[in-house]
Design an enzyme around this catalytic site. Sequence first.
Site, PDB file in Angstrom:
ATOM      1  N   HIS A 188      -5.265   1.858  10.230  1.00 59.05           N
ATOM      2  CA  HIS A 188      -5.131   2.497   8.918  1.00 59.05           C
ATOM      3  C   HIS A 188      -6.385   3.259   8.509  1.00 59.05           C
ATOM      4  O   HIS A 188      -6.422   3.847   7.441  1.00 59.05           O
ATOM      5  CB  HIS A 188      -4.832   1.450   7.838  1.00 59.05           C
ATOM      6  CG  HIS A 188      -3.467   0.861   7.943  1.00 59.05           C
ATOM      7  ND1 HIS A 188      -3.044  -0.181   7.147  1.00 59.05           N
ATOM      8  CD2 HIS A 188      -2.421   1.165   8.749  1.00 59.05           C
ATOM      9  CE1 HIS A 188      -1.795  -0.491   7.477  1.00 59.05           C
ATOM     10  NE2 HIS A 188      -1.407   0.309   8.444  1.00 59.05           N
ATOM     11  N   GLU A 226      -6.529  -5.138   7.410  1.00 57.10           N
ATOM     12  CA  GLU A 226      -6.491  -5.228   5.949  1.00 57.10           C
ATOM     13  C   GLU A 226      -7.250  -6.448   5.446  1.00 57.10           C
ATOM     14  O   GLU A 226      -7.082  -7.544   5.974  1.00 57.10           O
ATOM     15  CB  GLU A 226      -5.037  -5.330   5.448  1.00 57.10           C
ATOM     16  CG  GLU A 226      -4.167  -4.153   5.814  1.00 57.10           C
ATOM     17  CD  GLU A 226      -2.721  -4.335   5.375  1.00 57.10           C
ATOM     18  OE1 GLU A 226      -2.439  -5.283   4.618  1.00 57.10           O
ATOM     19  OE2 GLU A 226      -1.884  -3.534   5.801  1.00 57.10           O
ATOM     20  N   GLU A 280      -3.774   3.220   2.586  1.00 55.52           N
ATOM     21  CA  GLU A 280      -3.180   2.356   1.560  1.00 55.52           C
ATOM     22  C   GLU A 280      -4.057   2.223   0.319  1.00 55.52           C
ATOM     23  O   GLU A 280      -3.862   1.329  -0.498  1.00 55.52           O
ATOM     24  CB  GLU A 280      -2.865   0.991   2.166  1.00 55.52           C
ATOM     25  CG  GLU A 280      -1.835   1.124   3.286  1.00 55.52           C
ATOM     26  CD  GLU A 280      -1.450  -0.187   3.931  1.00 55.52           C
ATOM     27  OE1 GLU A 280      -1.989  -1.233   3.519  1.00 55.52           O
ATOM     28  OE2 GLU A 280      -0.612  -0.165   4.840  1.00 55.52           O
ATOM     29  N   ASP A 291       4.374 -10.738  11.028  1.00 50.16           N
ATOM     30  CA  ASP A 291       4.868  -9.380  10.773  1.00 50.16           C
ATOM     31  C   ASP A 291       5.364  -8.783  12.089  1.00 50.16           C
ATOM     32  O   ASP A 291       6.552  -8.758  12.364  1.00 50.16           O
ATOM     33  CB  ASP A 291       3.763  -8.523  10.150  1.00 50.16           C
ATOM     34  CG  ASP A 291       4.197  -7.071   9.971  1.00 50.16           C
ATOM     35  OD1 ASP A 291       5.406  -6.798  10.006  1.00 50.16           O
ATOM     36  OD2 ASP A 291       3.324  -6.190   9.813  1.00 50.16           O
ATOM     37  N   LYS A 304       9.762  -6.549   5.460  1.00 52.83           N
ATOM     38  CA  LYS A 304       9.728  -5.086   5.371  1.00 52.83           C
ATOM     39  C   LYS A 304      11.138  -4.572   5.614  1.00 52.83           C
ATOM     40  O   LYS A 304      11.666  -4.725   6.721  1.00 52.83           O
ATOM     41  CB  LYS A 304       8.787  -4.501   6.430  1.00 52.83           C
ATOM     42  CG  LYS A 304       7.316  -4.779   6.198  1.00 52.83           C
ATOM     43  CD  LYS A 304       6.502  -4.271   7.380  1.00 52.83           C
ATOM     44  CE  LYS A 304       5.010  -4.347   7.105  1.00 52.83           C
ATOM     45  NZ  LYS A 304       4.224  -4.074   8.341  1.00 52.83           N
ATOM     46  N   HIS A 322       5.121  -3.189   1.574  1.00 52.24           N
ATOM     47  CA  HIS A 322       5.282  -1.734   1.744  1.00 52.24           C
ATOM     48  C   HIS A 322       5.043  -1.377   3.210  1.00 52.24           C
ATOM     49  O   HIS A 322       4.821  -2.254   4.040  1.00 52.24           O
ATOM     50  CB  HIS A 322       4.250  -1.008   0.862  1.00 52.24           C
ATOM     51  CG  HIS A 322       2.828  -1.307   1.252  1.00 52.24           C
ATOM     52  ND1 HIS A 322       1.751  -0.563   0.837  1.00 52.24           N
ATOM     53  CD2 HIS A 322       2.283  -2.273   2.046  1.00 52.24           C
ATOM     54  CE1 HIS A 322       0.637  -1.048   1.348  1.00 52.24           C
ATOM     55  NE2 HIS A 322       0.937  -2.092   2.081  1.00 52.24           N
ATOM     56  N   ARG A 323       4.982  -0.091   3.522  1.00 49.73           N
ATOM     57  CA  ARG A 323       4.485   0.408   4.807  1.00 49.73           C
ATOM     58  C   ARG A 323       3.324   1.359   4.515  1.00 49.73           C
ATOM     59  O   ARG A 323       3.148   1.814   3.392  1.00 49.73           O
ATOM     60  CB  ARG A 323       5.565   1.173   5.590  1.00 49.73           C
ATOM     61  CG  ARG A 323       6.808   0.404   5.987  1.00 49.73           C
ATOM     62  CD  ARG A 323       6.553  -0.907   6.723  1.00 49.73           C
ATOM     63  NE  ARG A 323       5.863  -0.835   7.985  1.00 49.73           N
ATOM     64  CZ  ARG A 323       6.423  -1.015   9.187  1.00 49.73           C
ATOM     65  NH1 ARG A 323       7.720  -1.261   9.282  1.00 49.73           N
ATOM     66  NH2 ARG A 323       5.709  -0.992  10.288  1.00 49.73           N
ATOM     67  N   SER A 324       2.546   1.674   5.547  1.00 47.15           N
ATOM     68  CA  SER A 324       1.393   2.549   5.303  1.00 47.15           C
ATOM     69  C   SER A 324       1.826   3.978   4.972  1.00 47.15           C
ATOM     70  O   SER A 324       1.146   4.694   4.256  1.00 47.15           O
ATOM     71  CB  SER A 324       0.437   2.530   6.493  1.00 47.15           C
ATOM     72  OG  SER A 324       1.147   2.729   7.691  1.00 47.15           O
TER      73      SER A 324
END
Length: 434
Positions: free
Chosen positions: A158, A167, A210, A318, A343, A371-373
Amino acid sequence: MSIKNIRAREIFDSRGNPTVEVDLYTCKGLFRAAVPSGASTGIYEALELRDNDKTRYLGKGVGRAVKYVNEFLGPALCTQNLNVVEQEKIDKLMIEMDGTENKSKFGANALLGVSLAVCKAGAAEKGVPLYRHIADLAGNPEVILPVPAFNVINGGSHAGNKLAMQEFMILPVGADSFKEAMRIGAEVYHNLKNVIKEKYGKDATNVGDEGGFAPNILENKEALELLKTAINKAGYPDKIVIGMDVAASEFYRDGKYDLDFKSPDDPSRYISPDKLAELYMSFVKNYPVVSIEDPFDQDHWEAWTKFTAASGIQVVGDDLTVTNPKRIAKAVEEKACNCLLLKVNQIGTVTESLEACKLAQSNGWGVMVSHRSGETEDTFIADLVVGLCTGQIKTGAPCRSERLAKYNQLLRIEEELGSKARFAGKNFRKPVFN
């Protein structure tokens, strides 16, 4: 109330890539839904159909998915005279029409756009808010406001820095309401910006996909130190805990892990899963880390099971589970994790997302909606997390409008619920109703 018309189009997500938007018309009006997309995707996710035409959007166009909605899915649903409140019936019909295990015929992005729009139309048909309609579909008599997990430092896929882990999140579990959690999160975020600016210079406060900061640091521990400093400066050491999404599949190399994977390849620096687990345990010991997502590769089952048994914290699947009931069932059997990251675009329909959530919850797991990126201004997941009573949501930093759209919708929902609003708080892993 039957469907009058369904139209899909290409729009853009927050990264400037094309994505699918669907308009669904009933006699109650227009219901619109947009589909997100991820950067670090699990190999077991349902297929996101891209055109792969390199002369257009570098191959990332979604013209085929749009065409399948406009020429196949839409006309089929309009002629079946289905009522929009029949979410499961409509979703199952689309799944049958696609006929593949991973939705590779029409694309999960085509099915999901329609499924989300149907859900919004179903709420309007019943004359209830979307979160209440979702709660009804899930069989939940109550609704609950989630703890937000703000992704305030970005690394991995990301961000353009050297940080391997993707993250670093703050969870204001000590807040009394969602509104207070937002205030705490925003104040820590602005303190963090100043801390990073003082230490690394102004350009280090540029934000990632994000909305989190992406300072050019290599040591993951340094990111945790920055968080600790910002939390203390903001005055909330007793109200905030830390979560991480490691996204370890991104730096998995031949049974080992490369924590400097953005540099030229050097197998001598790879570390074993046991060494990586030791690093995580040092984080848990020295910082208020209570949740780690994707600590190991999506097929490294043994490492997952060992860590979940030993760590005593929330271990979130995930890439491991990809919101897929078959993968979740295997993870339950292996005791590989204790929380599902939900997701909707990993599985492709609202009905299957609800089934995945219920399967996880019935086995004692927590569930975190995500969410998604690559996001849009669509706020569906804000209503989803309230209706499913999962108690936790991650949808980026308190920065960038496509992230704030979800948080702002949650503020509205809390206000609308008034005295009936309940905030998950410290019970975010397993929200309880009094």
